[in-house]
Every structure is written in C-alpha cells, then in structure tokens.
Design a protein around this motif. Structure first.
Motif, PDB file in Angstrom:
ATOM      1  N   GLN A   1       0.809  -1.217   0.000  1.00 39.17           N
ATOM      2  CA  GLN A   1       0.000   0.000   0.000  1.00 39.17           C
ATOM      3  C   GLN A   1       0.846   1.273   0.000  1.00 39.17           C
ATOM      4  O   GLN A   1       0.318   2.370   0.191  1.00 39.17           O
ATOM      5  CB  GLN A   1      -0.956  -0.014   1.199  1.00 39.17           C
ATOM      6  N   VAL A   2       2.149   1.112  -0.190  1.00 37.30           N
ATOM      7  CA  VAL A   2       3.012   2.283  -0.335  1.00 37.30           C
ATOM      8  C   VAL A   2       2.632   3.020  -1.610  1.00 37.30           C
ATOM      9  O   VAL A   2       2.387   2.405  -2.646  1.00 37.30           O
ATOM     10  CB  VAL A   2       4.494   1.850  -0.385  1.00 37.30           C
ATOM     11  N   GLU A   3       2.578   4.339  -1.536  1.00 32.37           N
ATOM     12  CA  GLU A   3       2.145   5.151  -2.670  1.00 32.37           C
ATOM     13  C   GLU A   3       3.225   6.154  -3.068  1.00 32.37           C
ATOM     14  O   GLU A   3       4.078   6.538  -2.261  1.00 32.37           O
ATOM     15  CB  GLU A   3       0.858   5.907  -2.324  1.00 32.37           C
ATOM     16  N   GLU A   4       3.142   6.584  -4.304  1.00 34.26           N
ATOM     17  CA  GLU A   4       4.060   7.614  -4.791  1.00 34.26           C
ATOM     18  C   GLU A   4       3.917   8.875  -3.933  1.00 34.26           C
ATOM     19  O   GLU A   4       2.806   9.296  -3.616  1.00 34.26           O
ATOM     20  CB  GLU A   4       3.735   7.927  -6.251  1.00 34.26           C
ATOM     21  N   GLY A   5       5.030   9.445  -3.542  1.00 34.91           N
ATOM     22  CA  GLY A   5       5.025  10.657  -2.723  1.00 34.91           C
ATOM     23  C   GLY A   5       5.194  10.401  -1.240  1.00 34.91           C
ATOM     24  O   GLY A   5       5.487  11.337  -0.479  1.00 34.91           O
TER      25      GLY A   5
ATOM     26  N   ALA B   1      13.004  -1.172  -1.435  1.00 42.49           N
ATOM     27  CA  ALA B   1      12.584  -0.966  -2.820  1.00 42.49           C
ATOM     28  C   ALA B   1      12.064  -2.262  -3.432  1.00 42.49           C
ATOM     29  O   ALA B   1      11.074  -2.272  -4.167  1.00 42.49           O
ATOM     30  CB  ALA B   1      13.754  -0.418  -3.648  1.00 42.49           C
ATOM     31  N   GLU B   2      12.729  -3.346  -3.116  1.00 43.73           N
ATOM     32  CA  GLU B   2      12.307  -4.639  -3.644  1.00 43.73           C
ATOM     33  C   GLU B   2      10.984  -5.082  -3.037  1.00 43.73           C
ATOM     34  O   GLU B   2      10.098  -5.562  -3.748  1.00 43.73           O
ATOM     35  CB  GLU B   2      13.386  -5.685  -3.370  1.00 43.73           C
ATOM     36  N   LEU B   3      10.838  -4.908  -1.719  1.00 44.75           N
ATOM     37  CA  LEU B   3       9.600  -5.308  -1.047  1.00 44.75           C
ATOM     38  C   LEU B   3       8.390  -4.544  -1.583  1.00 44.75           C
ATOM     39  O   LEU B   3       7.283  -5.086  -1.659  1.00 44.75           O
ATOM     40  CB  LEU B   3       9.723  -5.073   0.464  1.00 44.75           C
ATOM     41  N   THR B   4       8.600  -3.275  -1.927  1.00 43.88           N
ATOM     42  CA  THR B   4       7.494  -2.424  -2.362  1.00 43.88           C
ATOM     43  C   THR B   4       7.405  -2.304  -3.876  1.00 43.88           C
ATOM     44  O   THR B   4       6.486  -1.657  -4.382  1.00 43.88           O
ATOM     45  CB  THR B   4       7.653  -1.014  -1.759  1.00 43.88           C
ATOM     46  N   ASN B   5       8.382  -2.916  -4.578  1.00 42.00           N
ATOM     47  CA  ASN B   5       8.453  -2.817  -6.040  1.00 42.00           C
ATOM     48  C   ASN B   5       8.389  -1.358  -6.485  1.00 42.00           C
ATOM     49  O   ASN B   5       7.601  -0.969  -7.341  1.00 42.00           O
ATOM     50  CB  ASN B   5       7.313  -3.613  -6.684  1.00 42.00           C
ATOM     51  N   SER B   6       9.252  -0.550  -5.881  1.00 41.20           N
ATOM     52  CA  SER B   6       9.181   0.891  -6.077  1.00 41.20           C
ATOM     53  C   SER B   6      10.519   1.503  -6.442  1.00 41.20           C
ATOM     54  O   SER B   6      11.584   0.952  -6.130  1.00 41.20           O
ATOM     55  CB  SER B   6       8.671   1.573  -4.794  1.00 41.20           C
ATOM     56  N   ASN B   7      10.438   2.683  -7.043  1.00 40.23           N
ATOM     57  CA  ASN B   7      11.603   3.530  -7.237  1.00 40.23           C
ATOM     58  C   ASN B   7      11.688   4.465  -6.040  1.00 40.23           C
ATOM     59  O   ASN B   7      10.796   5.280  -5.808  1.00 40.23           O
ATOM     60  CB  ASN B   7      11.456   4.333  -8.540  1.00 40.23           C
TER      61      ASN B   7
ATOM     62  N   SER C   1      11.883   9.777  -0.651  1.00 34.83           N
ATOM     63  CA  SER C   1      10.470   9.485  -0.887  1.00 34.83           C
ATOM     64  C   SER C   1      10.321   8.425  -1.977  1.00 34.83           C
ATOM     65  O   SER C   1      11.288   8.039  -2.638  1.00 34.83           O
ATOM     66  CB  SER C   1       9.740  10.765  -1.311  1.00 34.83           C
ATOM     67  N   PHE C   2       9.089   7.994  -2.154  1.00 38.50           N
ATOM     68  CA  PHE C   2       8.776   6.993  -3.171  1.00 38.50           C
ATOM     69  C   PHE C   2       8.376   7.685  -4.465  1.00 38.50           C
ATOM     70  O   PHE C   2       7.571   8.620  -4.463  1.00 38.50           O
ATOM     71  CB  PHE C   2       7.634   6.081  -2.707  1.00 38.50           C
ATOM     72  N   ALA C   3       8.958   7.226  -5.559  1.00 35.09           N
ATOM     73  CA  ALA C   3       8.548   7.688  -6.885  1.00 35.09           C
ATOM     74  C   ALA C   3       7.576   6.652  -7.442  1.00 35.09           C
ATOM     75  O   ALA C   3       6.759   6.109  -6.707  1.00 35.09           O
ATOM     76  CB  ALA C   3       9.759   7.888  -7.774  1.00 35.09           C
ATOM     77  N   LYS C   4       7.679   6.322  -8.689  1.00 30.73           N
ATOM     78  CA  LYS C   4       6.734   5.388  -9.290  1.00 30.73           C
ATOM     79  C   LYS C   4       6.914   3.969  -8.772  1.00 30.73           C
ATOM     80  O   LYS C   4       8.030   3.535  -8.528  1.00 30.73           O
ATOM     81  CB  LYS C   4       6.890   5.403 -10.810  1.00 30.73           C
ATOM     82  N   ARG C   5       5.802   3.289  -8.650  1.00 35.28           N
ATOM     83  CA  ARG C   5       5.838   1.872  -8.299  1.00 35.28           C
ATOM     84  C   ARG C   5       5.761   1.075  -9.596  1.00 35.28           C
ATOM     85  O   ARG C   5       4.677   0.773 -10.087  1.00 35.28           O
ATOM     86  CB  ARG C   5       4.671   1.500  -7.385  1.00 35.28           C
TER      87      ARG C   5
ATOM     88  N   VAL D   1      16.723   2.332  -6.683  1.00 37.20           N
ATOM     89  CA  VAL D   1      17.115   3.349  -5.714  1.00 37.20           C
ATOM     90  C   VAL D   1      17.909   4.419  -6.444  1.00 37.20           C
ATOM     91  O   VAL D   1      18.921   4.127  -7.071  1.00 37.20           O
ATOM     92  CB  VAL D   1      17.959   2.762  -4.569  1.00 37.20           C
ATOM     93  N   THR D   2      17.432   5.646  -6.371  1.00 37.46           N
ATOM     94  CA  THR D   2      18.119   6.774  -6.972  1.00 37.46           C
ATOM     95  C   THR D   2      18.601   7.679  -5.849  1.00 37.46           C
ATOM     96  O   THR D   2      17.815   8.037  -4.970  1.00 37.46           O
ATOM     97  CB  THR D   2      17.170   7.566  -7.889  1.00 37.46           C
TER      98      THR D   2
END
Length: 467
Positions: free
Chosen positions: A259-263, A361-367, A429-433, A438-439
């Motif tokens: 449920q992690v969201e961008e932003g 990042a891997e757990l959340t499949n996120s940038n 913060s989280f960018a796109k999922r 990791v940037t």
C-alpha cells in the motif's frame, strides 16, 4: 595493550567463538543475500522457507504460544527429535566455508532438512558462522498456537550476538545482553508493547562459564522485567550467544508494503554510520600503531573510545520507546488503515545501513529517491572506506530503521522520535511503483568500499543504483 588483547582473542577462539569477524562487515552472520538465495534453492514438499525479517501470527486473548526447542547436529541430525508442529524459527551456525558459498550452503541446508518428514513453515532464519566444524549446530524453535478470540498479533524474532566487545571477558554480560536486545529490536520496530518473552540460546564449554551466563541472563531480564524461559544450554560445548523473542501488539502491523504510494516519505529513525567507529576502535586494540595512524588522519582515540561506549550501550539496551511510538501510529487490531494517520511500513536498517533501502525498494516494487544520507561519524566513515577497513560505512546500530509515512504524518512521527533521543531525518520518498530502483543524489563511493555490495543492488535484488 595489543599483546593482552590478542591473548584474550585467542581464548575466545579456543572456545569456538570468533570475536573479530564482524569488524570489516559489522556482522557475524552469513551475508543476507547468500542466505536468501541459498534457502530459495532448498526444495522439499514438506518444507516451506520464505525468509523474512520476522514472523507473526494472531494473538489469542489469554493464550500464550508454546515454544518447543530442538537442537540438532547440523551434519547428522537425529530425526527422533522431530516434532509435528507446523511453524518454526531456525537458527544455524555453519562453517565459514559454507557461509561464504551460496551453492555449498544450499546443499548443506537441503541435506539437513532431507532428514525431516513432518511439514514445517520457517519464515525467520538466522545463520551465524564459525571456524570450527565441531561448533556447527542447527536449532529449530517450533511455535504452537492456540485457538481463541483474536485480539492482536504475536510477533517472533531470533538473533545472535553479531557484534562483540572482545576487550571484555568471554563470560561478560555484554555478550548475552547484545543477543537479548537484538532479539527484541525487530519486535519494537513492529510496534509490540507487551508480552515480551525471551528464550535464550547459549552455550559454553564449562559449567562455571554456563553458570555465569545464566546469572547474566537473569540479571538482564530482571532489570527490564521481561519474562524468560531457559531451556538450558545447547550442549554443543562451544561459546555461543543468541535468543528467540516473542512479543504482542493489539494494533495492526506496520508492514503494508503493497500500500506504499508515490510521494510517501521515508524517515530514518537514527543516523547511519555508527558502526565504523566501533570497528576502528577495535583495530586500535589489535595494533597500537593504528592509534598513531588514525590520529594523523584527524581521528582521536578519545572520540573512538567515547563512540565505542555509546555504541555498545545502544546494542545492549532495548528500545522499548520505539515500540510505543510505532504502536501509537498503527490502527487498532481489526480496524481500517488510514494512510494519513497511520505508519504505512517499517523496515530494519541497522547494520545494512543504506542497503536496507534497496531491500525496501524490492519489497514495495518501487523507485525510491534518496536526497539525504545522515551519517553519524562522517569523517570516520570516509576514512574507514578510503583505507578499505570496512565494507559498508553506512552500517548502523540498534535504533536505526526505515519508517514510511505520508508527508503530513512524518513531522509528528519525527517529533515523537526526538522526544525519546532518536535523531530522525526524512531521507527521501517513493517515486513510481513499477520496478525496484534506488536513486540517490549523494555519492555513495566514500561510504562503501565493497564494489560487490554496490553491485548487489543490481545482480541480487534487481534494484538499480543510480548516482
């Protein structure tokens, strides 16, 4: 000084315990990625291994889960000890050769479990290393649950003494204190606030030393009013410190990675980069010439000594205040999660330091975008990396964790952390999922000497590091 130090180190080694292995890597455990991939290769229809950083199950009102411990010879386990309980935590100590070779380790674990017939599900796995074949063992703590009205969660974790202070005697309380505290650290991060119970796993070659360890365990649990069940020593005959810990929460768990969201923002609860100071202090004990070398580079012995005391204290004192803070921002059990009022997710950083972000990042499949990297002892970390003294200078002590919240909630969580002497910072913060990445805007090279560790964000976690 160094002569007496080495004499004591030799005594540790004769007891089957290597007190110096952690200095470059800040851990006595098998590398996280080696362990993960080794266990994934173990194939048995009756065995389910899904390695995570904790285990959790529903807490039934008035019912306490029962723990059944079995200790096995790792290379030749006796199946007569097997029990028919379907959930367990595992703790292994394996030879160094296995611990550094993914294929050999997987083969050895497969061979161990080939002897078992009953179904078992193991989520939390801890694996230490030893230089002695005879000091190897396998421990399974089976958890038997009871039916009843569900009022919350019981979380479980196990840990070993990853980092030691070899300037202390082998029977010093500091070693068992560190193991007991480490066992509870993840439970505090999950927001557990009650029902703490410890099941120490310890061993030594003499009854005199075992008696001293038992006194230390009693002293620790009495100091913090924690329940303990002593299942006696492992009876392997070599020095060892570890524990399994249980605790309860009547809140929902802050592990909503899906449920992690961008932003959403990422808070780090304490600064990274504490452990290199402890590593450098120990290097001064190993060789007096290092004192001069470090001081010539602007690193005083007084600073290292003070840092060592602070770090050891942090490793051996539980952070119950963290559990209360996390719990405050979790929904009551069975209630709906509200992203504006509740912590979305947490993840332990500690000795992983920056690389915990790759795992998140891997757990959340996120940038994940990182724009701040707070380092406790920045000059020490830069020097330790430049001189190739530590692999990962962002390695941290207890109390350093990742917390994911919305931007409006972050300031409240940070205020509460500061009230309890944490040093929190919003680091990114989280960018796109869309895929794990990791940037970071900050150059990592001054803080990571191991190129393989940097590469793992690509080759082992599928996360990408851009800098």
């Amino acid at each position: 000084m160094s002569e007496s130090f080495w004499k004591q180190v030799e005594e540790y080694q004769q007891l089957g315990f290597d007190p110096l292995r952690w200095i470059p890597t800040c851990s006595n455990e098998v590398d996280y990625y080696v362990l993960q991939h080794s266990l994934k290769e173990v194939k048995r229809s009756n065995l389910k291994l899904t390695p995570t950083w904790f285990d959790s199950f529903h807490y039934a009102d008035g019912k306490v889960p029962e723990l059944t411990r079995r200790v096995y010879n790792f290379e030749n386990p006796s199946i007569e000890k097997e029990v028919e309980i379907k959930r367990a935590l595992s703790m292994f100590r394996v030879h160094n050769v296995l611990g550094h070779d993914q294929a050999l380790l997987s083969e050895a674990v497969q061979k161990f479990f080939d002897n078992f017939h009953s179904k078992v599900y193991v989520k939390k796995n801890t694996m230490a290393m030893t230089a002695l074949h005879k000091a190897q063992f396998a421990l399974l703590d089976y958890i038997e649950l009871h039916r009843g009205d569900k009022v919350g969660y019981t979380s479980a974790n196990n840990a070993i003494t990853q980092i030691t202070d070899p300037t202390q005697r082998p029977e010093s309380e500091i070693h068992s204190n560190i193991a007991m505290t480490a066992g509870m650290e993840n439970l505090n991060l999950l927001g557990c606030t009650s029902g703490f119970k410890l099941f120490p796993a310890y061993d030594a070659p003499t009854e005199q030393m075992l008696d001293k360890i038992r006194i230390n365990l009693d002293t620790f649990t009495s100091r913090y009013n924690i329940a303990m069940e002593d299942y006696s020593s492992l009876k392997i005959g070599y020095l060892f410190f570890g524990t399994t810990a249980l605790a309860n929460t009547v809140k929902e768990l802050p592990t909503r990675y899906d449920q992690v969201e961008e932003g959403m923002q990422i808070i780090i609860s304490n600064k990274m980069g504490t452990m290199p100071a402890l590593s450098l202090y120990m290097l001064t004990q190993m060789d007096n010439n290092n004192i001069t070398k470090f001081e010539q580079n602007g690193i005083s012995m007084d600073v290292l000594s003070a840092a060592k005391d602070e770090i050891i204290k942090g490793l051996s004192e539980p952070h119950f205040s963290l559990g209360k803070i996390i719990s405050k921002y979790c929904p009551d059990f069975g209630m709906e999660y509200d992203k504006h009022n509740h912590i979305t997710a947490v993840y332990p950083a500690v000795t992983d330091g920056f690389f915990a972000i790759g795992k998140l990042a891997e757990l959340t499949n996120s940038n994940i975008v990182i724009n701040e990297l707070p380092i406790k002892y920045e000059e020490i970390c830069r020097f330790a990396t430049r001189e190739l003294l530590v692999e990962n200078a962002t390695a941290s002590s207890n109390g350093c964790h990742l917390i994911v919240t919305t931007s409006d909630l972050a300031s409240l969580v940070i205020d509460d952390l500061r009230k309890h002497n944490f040093e929190p910072t919003i680091i990114g913060s989280f960018a796109k999922r869309e895929r794990p990445m990791v940037t970071t805007e900050k150059e990592l090279t001054p803080f990571v000497a191991s190129k393989s560790k940097l590469a793992r964000l690509n080759s082992l976690t599928q996360a990408e590091l851009q800098q």
